[in-house]
Design a protein around this motif. Structure first.
Motif, PDB file in Angstrom:
ATOM      1  N   GLU A  76       0.827  -1.201   0.000  1.00 38.59           N
ATOM      2  CA  GLU A  76       0.000   0.000   0.000  1.00 38.59           C
ATOM      3  C   GLU A  76       0.864   1.255   0.000  1.00 38.59           C
ATOM      4  OE1 GLU A  76      -3.310  -0.156  -0.238  1.00 38.59           O
ATOM      5  OE2 GLU A  76      -3.193  -2.352  -0.277  1.00 38.59           O
ATOM      6  N   GLU A  77       0.327   2.297  -0.570  1.00 35.36           N
ATOM      7  CA  GLU A  77       1.058   3.555  -0.708  1.00 35.36           C
ATOM      8  C   GLU A  77       1.325   4.201   0.649  1.00 35.36           C
ATOM      9  OE1 GLU A  77       0.709   7.520  -3.591  1.00 35.36           O
ATOM     10  OE2 GLU A  77      -0.928   6.075  -3.448  1.00 35.36           O
ATOM     11  N   GLY A  78       2.518   4.797   0.800  1.00 39.17           N
ATOM     12  CA  GLY A  78       2.831   5.614   1.968  1.00 39.17           C
ATOM     13  C   GLY A  78       3.205   4.867   3.228  1.00 39.17           C
ATOM     14  N   GLN A  79       3.677   3.611   3.104  1.00 38.09           N
ATOM     15  CA  GLN A  79       4.091   2.847   4.276  1.00 38.09           C
ATOM     16  C   GLN A  79       5.492   2.286   4.075  1.00 38.09           C
ATOM     17  OE1 GLN A  79       1.261   0.325   6.431  1.00 38.09           O
ATOM     18  NE2 GLN A  79      -0.242   0.741   4.837  1.00 38.09           N
ATOM     19  N   ILE A  80       6.096   1.833   5.170  1.00 34.76           N
ATOM     20  CA  ILE A  80       7.395   1.166   5.109  1.00 34.76           C
ATOM     21  C   ILE A  80       7.164  -0.326   5.334  1.00 34.76           C
ATOM     22  CG2 ILE A  80       9.714   1.003   6.083  1.00 34.76           C
ATOM     23  CD1 ILE A  80       9.458   3.857   7.047  1.00 34.76           C
ATOM     24  N   TYR A  81       7.566  -1.121   4.354  1.00 36.69           N
ATOM     25  CA  TYR A  81       7.383  -2.567   4.404  1.00 36.69           C
ATOM     26  C   TYR A  81       8.727  -3.248   4.637  1.00 36.69           C
ATOM     27  CZ  TYR A  81       2.558  -2.407   2.706  1.00 36.69           C
ATOM     28  OH  TYR A  81       1.208  -2.187   2.593  1.00 36.69           O
ATOM     29  N   GLY A  82       8.726  -4.233   5.499  1.00 39.40           N
ATOM     30  CA  GLY A  82       9.925  -5.010   5.746  1.00 39.40           C
ATOM     31  C   GLY A  82       9.781  -6.414   5.202  1.00 39.40           C
ATOM     32  N   PHE A  83      10.763  -6.841   4.422  1.00 41.74           N
ATOM     33  CA  PHE A  83      10.762  -8.174   3.843  1.00 41.74           C
ATOM     34  C   PHE A  83      11.792  -8.982   4.614  1.00 41.74           C
ATOM     35  CE2 PHE A  83      10.742 -10.661  -0.350  1.00 41.74           C
ATOM     36  CZ  PHE A  83       9.460 -11.128  -0.123  1.00 41.74           C
ATOM     37  N   LEU A  84      11.324  -9.862   5.480  1.00 39.49           N
ATOM     38  CA  LEU A  84      12.179 -10.539   6.464  1.00 39.49           C
ATOM     39  C   LEU A  84      12.270 -12.024   6.161  1.00 39.49           C
ATOM     40  CD1 LEU A  84      13.632 -10.436   9.296  1.00 39.49           C
ATOM     41  CD2 LEU A  84      11.382 -10.879  10.294  1.00 39.49           C
ATOM     42  N   GLY A  85      13.478 -12.550   6.276  1.00 35.98           N
ATOM     43  CA  GLY A  85      13.638 -13.987   6.102  1.00 35.98           C
ATOM     44  C   GLY A  85      15.069 -14.402   6.356  1.00 35.98           C
ATOM     45  N   PRO A  86      15.286 -15.676   6.654  1.00 38.12           N
ATOM     46  CA  PRO A  86      16.652 -16.167   6.854  1.00 38.12           C
ATOM     47  C   PRO A  86      17.447 -16.056   5.564  1.00 38.12           C
ATOM     48  CG  PRO A  86      14.997 -17.790   7.536  1.00 38.12           C
ATOM     49  CD  PRO A  86      14.286 -16.740   6.780  1.00 38.12           C
ATOM     50  N   ASP A 116       6.289  -0.461   9.142  1.00 36.64           N
ATOM     51  CA  ASP A 116       4.872  -0.484   9.508  1.00 36.64           C
ATOM     52  C   ASP A 116       4.284  -1.876   9.305  1.00 36.64           C
ATOM     53  OD1 ASP A 116       4.790   2.428   9.841  1.00 36.64           O
ATOM     54  OD2 ASP A 116       4.939   2.510   7.657  1.00 36.64           O
ATOM     55  N   HIS A 117       4.835  -2.600   8.346  1.00 35.69           N
ATOM     56  CA  HIS A 117       4.277  -3.890   7.947  1.00 35.69           C
ATOM     57  C   HIS A 117       5.431  -4.856   7.691  1.00 35.69           C
ATOM     58  CE1 HIS A 117       0.687  -6.041   6.228  1.00 35.69           C
ATOM     59  NE2 HIS A 117       1.650  -6.780   5.689  1.00 35.69           N
ATOM     60  N   ILE A 118       5.273  -6.104   8.143  1.00 39.40           N
ATOM     61  CA  ILE A 118       6.336  -7.100   8.008  1.00 39.40           C
ATOM     62  C   ILE A 118       5.831  -8.277   7.184  1.00 39.40           C
ATOM     63  CG2 ILE A 118       7.849  -8.708   9.231  1.00 39.40           C
ATOM     64  CD1 ILE A 118       7.729  -6.821  11.637  1.00 39.40           C
ATOM     65  N   MET A 119       6.624  -8.656   6.161  1.00 43.01           N
ATOM     66  CA  MET A 119       6.354  -9.860   5.385  1.00 43.01           C
ATOM     67  C   MET A 119       7.487 -10.839   5.646  1.00 43.01           C
ATOM     68  SD  MET A 119       4.965  -8.260   1.770  1.00 43.01           S
ATOM     69  CE  MET A 119       6.277  -7.022   1.639  1.00 43.01           C
ATOM     70  N   ILE A 120       7.149 -12.053   6.048  1.00 45.61           N
ATOM     71  CA  ILE A 120       8.159 -13.059   6.370  1.00 45.61           C
ATOM     72  C   ILE A 120       8.171 -14.122   5.279  1.00 45.61           C
ATOM     73  CG2 ILE A 120       8.925 -14.786   8.039  1.00 45.61           C
ATOM     74  CD1 ILE A 120       7.640 -13.172  10.232  1.00 45.61           C
ATOM     75  N   ILE A 121       9.359 -14.356   4.718  1.00 49.26           N
ATOM     76  CA  ILE A 121       9.521 -15.365   3.679  1.00 49.26           C
ATOM     77  C   ILE A 121      10.457 -16.443   4.186  1.00 49.26           C
ATOM     78  CG2 ILE A 121      11.391 -14.068   2.560  1.00 49.26           C
ATOM     79  CD1 ILE A 121      10.402 -15.162  -0.118  1.00 49.26           C
TER      80      ILE A 121
END
Length: 321
Positions: free
Chosen positions: A27-37, A201-206
């Motif tokens: 989504e527009e205007g947020q900081i997304y974190g792409f987290l994974g080993p 603001d938002h975390i995605m875990i792969i």
């Protein structure tokens, strides 16, 4: 509004599947974190999102433009900092940014002002006339970040932006990313949980090429906390405490532990539906003339969530593709 849409993304190298059917929206205007080993597929995903690598299957839309079918239009909306900054060591900072501005098609009349703005934003103005090869790694990262921001793209994509930085440089980079988040949508990757949770603001875990979770830090904690565990020490017998707990809803189980205090019973109380029963338990124990000696609510930490979702310790993974 979704500014990035990733649909059923798959990447295979022969028989090895690096990414398997990944879908998410940014989504527009947020900081997304792409987290994974390490080895999870983070860099592979980012390389596909930025058009540096073709997917085996799936689609990536940047501001509505397909990154493979409309690469030039899609890339106008992206600023990208790879894990190794794409800087030329024998150029000065200002020379490199002028070169980057030309490549990005910024009008000649606007270049000086735009370059000055990104140098101020990324705090490299004071080293603008120094050769990049003579800068510290932290400053080289900032220069790479300046080229990513140049041209005011809608989305800034940062692959392991704090990798190899010392603690002071990490704090400075976090502050820069937060500043960017006020003006752009930012996506950054990392295998270090504290880096992601500090700025995103938002975390995605792969993990293992699959997206295993996508939520806020608080949401991830809530999703995994199917139950709370309350550790309680009460001056009573087990029978007296159990009779009180039988009157409280949402108590799933009670496990007696070896008490460290005389004349007291120590238990772990598990509850459902995220129910915090501390206040209700205190009142009922008081009504029954029983004394609480201590209570402690056990909650999942983000570290526990990460390990539970990925299923492995960081050191067990290979390098990221």
């Amino acid at each position: 509004m979704a500014i990035v849409e990733v649909s059923h993304l798959t990447k295979k190298y022969g028989k090895h599947t690096a990414l398997e059917d990944i879908s998410f929206c940014v989504e527009e205007g947020q900081i997304y974190g792409f987290l994974g080993p390490n080895g999870a597929g983070k860099s592979t995903t980012m390389n596909i999102m930025t058009g540096y690598l073709a997917a085996t299957d799936g689609e990536v839309l940047i501001s509505g433009h397909d990154i493979m079918r409309e690469p030039e239009e899609a890339k106008r909306h992206i600023g990208y900092l790879p894990e190794v900054p794409p800087v030329y060591p024998d150029m000065t900072v200002s020379e490199y940014l002028k070169f980057a501005a030309e490549l990005k098609g910024i009008p000649k009349a606007d270049r000086k002002q735009k370059i000055a703005e990104v140098m101020e934003l990324t705090r490299v103005s004071e080293v603008s006339e120094r050769l990049i090869k003579n800068l510290s790694k932290g400053y080289r990262q900032r220069v790479g970040l300046a080229q990513a921001v140049l041209g005011e793209p809608d989305v800034i994509i940062l692959d392991e932006p704090m990798n190899g930085l010392d603690p002071r440089q990490i704090i400075e980079m976090r502050d820069l990313i937060k500043d960017l988040g006020r003006r752009h949508t930012v996506i950054l990757s990392s295998h270090i949980l504290s880096e992601i949770s500090a700025v995103c603001d938002h975390i995605m875990i792969i993990s293992g090429g699959k997206l295993v979770a996508s939520d806020s830090a608080e949401g991830l904690q809530g999703r995994l906390q199917s139950s709370f565990v309350l550790e309680a020490v009460v001056k009573a017998s087990m029978e007296q405490l159990q009779s009180v707990l039988n009157t409280i809803e949402n108590v799933v189980s009670v496990e007696q532990k070896q008490s460290r205090m005389p004349d007291c019973v120590e238990v772990w109380i598990r509850t459902k539906n995220h129910k915090d029963i501390r206040e209700e338990l205190s009142v009922k124990l008081y009504e029954n003339k029983l004394t609480i000696m201590g209570m402690n609510l056990q909650e999942h930490s983000l570290e526990e969530i990460f390990l539970e979702l990925t299923g492995k310790e960081e050191g067990e993974h290979e390098s990221d593709l």
